[in-house]
Design an enzyme around this catalytic site. Structure first.
Site, PDB file in Angstrom:
ATOM      1  N   GLU A 178       4.152  -3.153   2.388  1.00  0.00           N
ATOM      2  CA  GLU A 178       4.409  -2.156   1.337  1.00  0.00           C
ATOM      3  C   GLU A 178       5.883  -2.101   0.949  1.00  0.00           C
ATOM      4  O   GLU A 178       6.690  -1.460   1.621  1.00  0.00           O
ATOM      5  CB  GLU A 178       3.955  -0.764   1.815  1.00  0.00           C
ATOM      6  CG  GLU A 178       4.202   0.314   0.772  1.00  0.00           C
ATOM      7  CD  GLU A 178       3.745   1.718   1.189  1.00  0.00           C
ATOM      8  OE1 GLU A 178       3.309   1.893   2.343  1.00  0.00           O
ATOM      9  OE2 GLU A 178       3.836   2.627   0.364  1.00  0.00           O
ATOM     10  N   LYS A 220       0.795  -3.717  -0.739  1.00  0.00           N
ATOM     11  CA  LYS A 220       0.722  -2.335  -1.252  1.00  0.00           C
ATOM     12  C   LYS A 220       1.963  -2.052  -2.093  1.00  0.00           C
ATOM     13  O   LYS A 220       2.989  -1.582  -1.588  1.00  0.00           O
ATOM     14  CB  LYS A 220       0.614  -1.352  -0.071  1.00  0.00           C
ATOM     15  CG  LYS A 220       0.597   0.109  -0.494  1.00  0.00           C
ATOM     16  CD  LYS A 220       0.103   1.015   0.620  1.00  0.00           C
ATOM     17  CE  LYS A 220       0.261   2.474   0.253  1.00  0.00           C
ATOM     18  NZ  LYS A 220      -0.480   3.375   1.132  1.00  0.00           N
TER      19      LYS A 220
HETATM   20  P1  13P Z   1       1.276   7.971  -1.905  1.00  0.00           P
HETATM   21  O1  13P Z   1       0.009   7.455  -2.544  1.00  0.00           O
HETATM   22  O2  13P Z   1       1.306   9.451  -1.763  1.00  0.00           O
HETATM   23  O3  13P Z   1       2.506   7.377  -2.519  1.00  0.00           O
HETATM   24  O4  13P Z   1       1.247   7.480  -0.404  1.00  0.00           O
HETATM   25  C1  13P Z   1       0.861   6.199  -0.113  1.00  0.00           C
HETATM   26  C2  13P Z   1       1.557   5.724   1.091  1.00  0.00           C
HETATM   27  O5  13P Z   1       0.943   5.422   2.089  1.00  0.00           O
HETATM   28  C3  13P Z   1       3.021   5.618   1.059  1.00  0.00           C
HETATM   29  O6  13P Z   1       3.467   4.901   2.161  1.00  0.00           O
END
Ligand code: 13P
Length: 340
Positions: A178, A220
């Site tokens: 991510e 992500k």
């Molecule tokens: P949000 O969808 O609230 O941005 O959170 C996703 C997430 O796991 C951030 O690390």
């Protein structure tokens, strides 16, 4: 490591209509969410809230996985079933957040670097024992004036993500990678696209250098979207066009799935954007969701910490999961928000 197993877990998480619930808020973050409904963040309230989410009827149709926080992975439902087991029995794969949060990057004012690599091999072995089949690490990229993020910060975060992903695959755990370009600030969509593109380009070079198997990860990312304080608003189609253009250019087709974060978008916008992208055609990867706030904010607003609101809050949660499941197929539209 068994590559087929990694592929099969990644594929199951993003199976047709399915995505991920990010319920891995650290204790300081869930405290902020509970503060918004004036609920004290005790261990028992956190457990009750996660139980509400994980036992909602029907969600297994739309959730392939749930990301948990360390504390939650060690907690159980009221009847004593460990949460990981409860989810697995429903066909929802349990995952675990393994990073230790973003800190200021030394000598680069305004940039951040995520910590948590030391001892990670040992922690992954324990998480696997506890039932986690996938993991998450979040790199945080802040956009500010001209020189933030620095090229060095992008590189440092890509490097940390690659080291994490390789350790996960060594342990037989699917890494969710991510790199979040934050939506805070006044920047426009073009700036978001430039920074996101640069980050993804460096990230995949680092993952490759570390011999990470692209078929056994999930990406992500943020969507390409204007900052929250930007004065030019972007419409749904513009976000879908810019995001898919950026992903097609920089994400290898071997990656099985892209699961967006919501990043501060409203629940409806996050669903609408995902829907628009899936309505535009087919892609080499599944395009799905891994939403935290966009799945949970409407639930918290109904629950308010009260037992008497649990059933209604679970209905609201089911509906958000269902609408995002439809968005996976380009079959959502905003009028469904008001349908009973
Ligand atoms: P949000 O969808 O609230 O941005 O959170 C996703 C997430 O796991 C951030 O690390």
């Amino acid at each position: 490591m068994n590559v087929d197993e990694l592929k099969s877990v990644a594929g199951a998480i993003v199976a047709q209509q399915k995505g991920i619930l990010a319920a891995d808020e650290s204790n300081p973050t869930i405290k902020k969410r509970f503060d918004s409904i004036k609920l004290e963040s005790t261990e028992e309230n956190r457990r009750r809230y996660r139980e509400l989410l994980f036992t909602a009827e029907g969600i297994e149709r739309y959730l392939g996985g749930v990301i948990l926080f360390d504390e939650t992975l060690r907690q159980s439902s009221r009847d004593g079933t460990p949460f990981a087991e409860l989810l697995s029995r429903r066909g929802i794969i349990p995952g675990i957040k393994v990073d230790k949060g973003a800190k200021a990057l030394a000598m680069y004012s305004g940039d951040q670097i995520t910590e948590g690599l030391d001892g990670l091999r040992e922690r992954l072995a324990e998480y696997k024992q506890l039932g986690a089949k996938f993991a998450k690490w979040r790199g945080v990229i802040q956009i500010d004036q001209h020189d933030i993020p620095s090229a060095y910060a992008l590189h440092a975060n890509a490097h940390a993500l690659a080291r994490y992903a390789a350790l996960c695959q060594e342990a037989g755990i699917v890494p969710i990678v991510e790199p979040e370009v934050l939506m805070d600030g006044p920047h426009d969509m073009d700036r978001c696209e430039v920074v996101t593109s640069h980050m993804l380009e460096i990230l995949f070079a680092e993952l490759d250098a570390h011999r990470v198997i692209f078929e056994g990860i999930l990406l992500k990312p943020n969507m390409v979207i204007a900052g929250m304080k930007c004065t030019h608003e972007s419409n749904v189609q513009q976000v879908a066009d810019a995001t898919t253009r950026c992903l097609r250019r920089y994400v290898p087709s071997a990656v099985p799935g892209i699961v967006f974060l919501s990043g501060g978008q409203s629940a409806e916008d996050a669903t609408d954007h995902l829907n628009a992208m899936n309505a535009m055609g087919s892609y080499p990867w599944q395009l799905s969701f891994s939403y935290g706030r966009a799945l949970q904010a409407p639930v918290l607003n109904v629950w308010h910490g009260k037992e008497s609101n649990v059933a209604m809050a679970q209905k609201v949660f089911f509906k958000r999961c269902q609408l995002n499941g439809l968005a996976r197929e380009g079959k959502y539209n905003r009028t469904m928000e008001t349908d009973k």
